[in-house]
Design an enzyme around this catalytic site. Structure first.
Site, PDB file in Angstrom:
ATOM      1  N   THR A  40      16.676  73.837   3.110  1.00 37.18           N
ATOM      2  CA  THR A  40      15.613  73.986   3.854  1.00 37.18           C
ATOM      3  C   THR A  40      15.808  73.962   5.253  1.00 37.18           C
ATOM      4  O   THR A  40      15.129  74.794   6.179  1.00 37.18           O
ATOM      5  CB  THR A  40      14.576  72.627   3.596  1.00 37.18           C
ATOM      6  OG1 THR A  40      14.227  72.827   1.960  1.00 37.18           O
ATOM      7  CG2 THR A  40      13.442  72.685   4.277  1.00 37.18           C
ATOM      8  N   ASN A  61      19.647  69.374   5.625  1.00 31.22           N
ATOM      9  CA  ASN A  61      18.385  68.485   5.900  1.00 31.22           C
ATOM     10  C   ASN A  61      18.868  67.042   6.374  1.00 31.22           C
ATOM     11  O   ASN A  61      18.039  66.520   7.022  1.00 31.22           O
ATOM     12  CB  ASN A  61      17.812  68.148   4.354  1.00 31.22           C
ATOM     13  CG  ASN A  61      17.252  69.651   3.973  1.00 31.22           C
ATOM     14  OD1 ASN A  61      16.827  70.438   4.845  1.00 31.22           O
ATOM     15  ND2 ASN A  61      17.089  69.637   2.662  1.00 31.22           N
ATOM     16  N   LYS A 121       6.315  69.412   4.633  1.00 30.63           N
ATOM     17  CA  LYS A 121       7.656  68.778   5.132  1.00 30.63           C
ATOM     18  C   LYS A 121       7.661  68.602   6.556  1.00 30.63           C
ATOM     19  O   LYS A 121       7.589  69.735   7.217  1.00 30.63           O
ATOM     20  CB  LYS A 121       8.873  69.532   4.461  1.00 30.63           C
ATOM     21  CG  LYS A 121       9.187  69.466   3.090  1.00 30.63           C
ATOM     22  CD  LYS A 121      10.472  70.312   2.673  1.00 30.63           C
ATOM     23  CE  LYS A 121      10.621  70.311   1.171  1.00 30.63           C
ATOM     24  NZ  LYS A 121      11.840  71.528   0.709  1.00 30.63           N
ATOM     25  N   HIS A 311      14.777  79.485   1.739  1.00 32.46           N
ATOM     26  CA  HIS A 311      16.012  79.644   0.608  1.00 32.46           C
ATOM     27  C   HIS A 311      15.377  80.173  -0.643  1.00 32.46           C
ATOM     28  O   HIS A 311      14.220  80.092  -0.902  1.00 32.46           O
ATOM     29  CB  HIS A 311      16.864  78.314   0.487  1.00 32.46           C
ATOM     30  CG  HIS A 311      15.876  77.147   0.161  1.00 32.46           C
ATOM     31  ND1 HIS A 311      15.336  76.984  -1.178  1.00 32.46           N
ATOM     32  CD2 HIS A 311      15.382  75.954   0.945  1.00 32.46           C
ATOM     33  CE1 HIS A 311      14.375  76.050  -1.349  1.00 32.46           C
ATOM     34  NE2 HIS A 311      14.749  75.234  -0.116  1.00 32.46           N
TER      35      HIS A 311
END
Ligand SMILES: [Zn+2]
Length: 506
Positions: A40, A61, A121, A311
């Site tokens: 991510t 991440n 997120k 992704h």
């Protein structure tokens, strides 16, 4: 999102969503992430910087930080605090060493453009919005609020406070997650209950309907693994467009929206589940409504829209095995075994400092005190790890350039390795092997199932069409720079997609 979802579920897409993008937009059909690991934070950073972990420093991440001696989150920033909820340490883009295309837009207009990031997120909002962002907002599972940090502001804008007060999630929770169509019509997916799906949110088994009514006023985190995480994100994005009057001033504004639920659903149930199919059928309808909203507000052709993914994803290893294809799970014990082996062989108390993103961080200091040749250690590590059926190769990151690896793997590893933040050895799994368990699905490797992403442009200056030429994720920002007549981000290595930028082209 994997590229093939554009086509696999198309028979039940509407005319206004993904099919509209393919009909009215320009599709770069073979867009590939040009580095590894395909996770991510690296993805969002690459899309918005035109650059790769070797340069941006966003290598995962999270990663092991040698100075701090612990794993740190990519956007964690101890110098800022949360705004919009009670809470301590917050987040900022300070670890990204490159400017973003959103930063460049701010520079080009002397900060009269507004740039805003929105996602469930934190990293998916913060990294796209840039360093000089007007704002970035992300979701707090604990209380169901969209929050930000003191990096951006001291107080939430009134429109965001009003949005949080409404607690719209409770209205999504008034219904359970049922399939959009009768469940027996989901013939492109496996049957509903497979042993390789994970079970979440207190469900007894991974089957429809997924109970949500019980979570009203209680469990706001559960929204992440449902399609209503997308609904929530779009609802908040519309509030931001209106609250900030984005696109209403004299200068171009930039809104970066990331939909985090497709990833959470993919991890939990895998891409061959009815859950994933239903999520994309619903997302298609959400996109259609969102485009209609944008058309009405700005007029068709007066806004530029692009869609891509940070992704893609592998099938679940359990699914592959069930269907006689090679896959597996790499046992977490492999690394513990390696550590014990190193201790015994070289009589070193703590041979490994840390492990993250399939990279091993060595305690070379203690090896050097005993004048142990690093090459000898390398042979030992390879000898131990290559016995594992799921590990394809182990490479010393310092000599990736001379490693006997095929392209694009070799180049992707070089682009993904940051000499200051990366580890000493890179572990490359076999195709379709996943760390930990056979259940659920994951991503992060260099393989095309993780690297092949959709990229479609629509609206302002875009002529309909497609290309099958291979295009890199790092080409997106330079293309935006060319269209907007602004500078590329400071770390950009990509090139403009000339099929998009050439006005005289076909
Ligand atoms: Zn993921």
């Amino acid at each position: 999102m994997r590229w093939d979802y554009l086509y696999r579920f198309q028979n039940r897409y509407t005319e206004g969503g993904f099919k509209r993008l393919l009909r009215e937009g320009f599709s770069c059909e073979n867009t590939l992430i040009d580095y590894s690991p395909t996770v991510t934070a690296c993805g969002h950073t690459c899309v918005y910087t035109g650059s790769v972990p070797a340069i941006t420093g966003i290598i995962g991440n999270e990663w092991f930080d040698r100075e701090k001696g612990k794993v740190i989150g990519c956007v964690d920033d101890e110098s800022v605090t949360i705004v919009g909820s009670p809470g301590g340490t917050a987040q900022s883009p300070h670890n990204n060493l490159s400017t973003t295309i959103t930063d460049q837009l701010r520079i080009a207009t002397n900060y009269q453009s507004k740039t805003v990031g929105i996602a469930i997120k934190d990293r998916a909002s913060i990294l796209p919005a840039g360093h000089a962002a007007t704002a970035a907002f992300w979701f707090n599972s604990a209380d169901g609020n969209f929050i930000t940090s003191t990096y951006y502001m001291q107080e939430l804008p009134d429109w965001a406070k009003r949005f949080n007060e409404k607690k719209v999630i409770d209205t999504y929770y008034e219904h359970d997650w049922e399939t959009l169509f009768p469940i027996q019509t989901y013939t492109l997916s496996t049957t509903d209950n497979k042993e390789y799906e994970n079970v979440v949110n207190g469900d007894a088994s991974p089957v429809f309907p997924h109970r949500l009514k019980q979570f009203k006023g209680k469990n706001y985190g559960a929204v992440r693994t449902t399609p209503f995480g997308n609904t929530l994100t779009f609802d908040f994005a519309k509030s931001a467009i209106e609250g900030y009057n984005l696109g209403g001033g004299k200068f171009t504004d930039f809104l970066a929206i990331s939909l985090s639920s497709p990833d959470a659903i993919g991890h939990t149930y895998g891409p061959n589940s009815i859950e994933q199919e239903d999520d994309f059928l619903r997302l298609d309808r959400e996109l259609s409504v969102f485009f209609s909203y944008l058309d009405k507000r700005f007029g068709k052709g007066n806004y530029l829209y692009f869609i891509t993914a940070d992704h893609a994803v592998s099938e679940s290893p359990g699914y592959y095995l069930d269907n006689k294809m090679p896959a597996g799970a790499i046992d977490d014990k492999e690394l513990a075994n390696l550590e014990n082996g190193l201790k015994e062989k070289f009589s070193i108390e703590k041979p490994i400092l840390g492990y993250s993103n399939d990279q091993i961080y060595m305690n070379w200091g203690d090896f050097d005190k005993k004048s142990i040749d690093h090459k000898e250690v390398e042979y030992f590590i390879k000898g131990v790890l290559l016995k594992s059926p799921g590990i394809a190769n182990v490479v010393a990151t310092g000599s990736l350039g001379t490693a006997s690896l095929p392209d694009p793997l070799k180049t992707m590893l070089i682009k993904g390795y940051n000499v200051k933040r990366g580890g000493d050895f890179d572990i490359i799994p076999q195709p379709a092997w996943k760390n930990g368990s056979l259940k659920g699905a994951s991503h992060g490797t260099w393989y095309p199932y993780d690297a092949h992403i959709p990229l479609i442009w629509m609206g302002w200056k875009i002529k309909p069409g497609f290309t099958n030429r291979v295009i890199a994720m790092s080409d997106i920002s330079p293309t935006l720079a060319a269209l907007l007549h602004i500078q590329m981000p400071s770390g950009s290595i990509g090139t403009p997609i000339i099929e998009i930028t050439n006005k005289s082209g076909k």
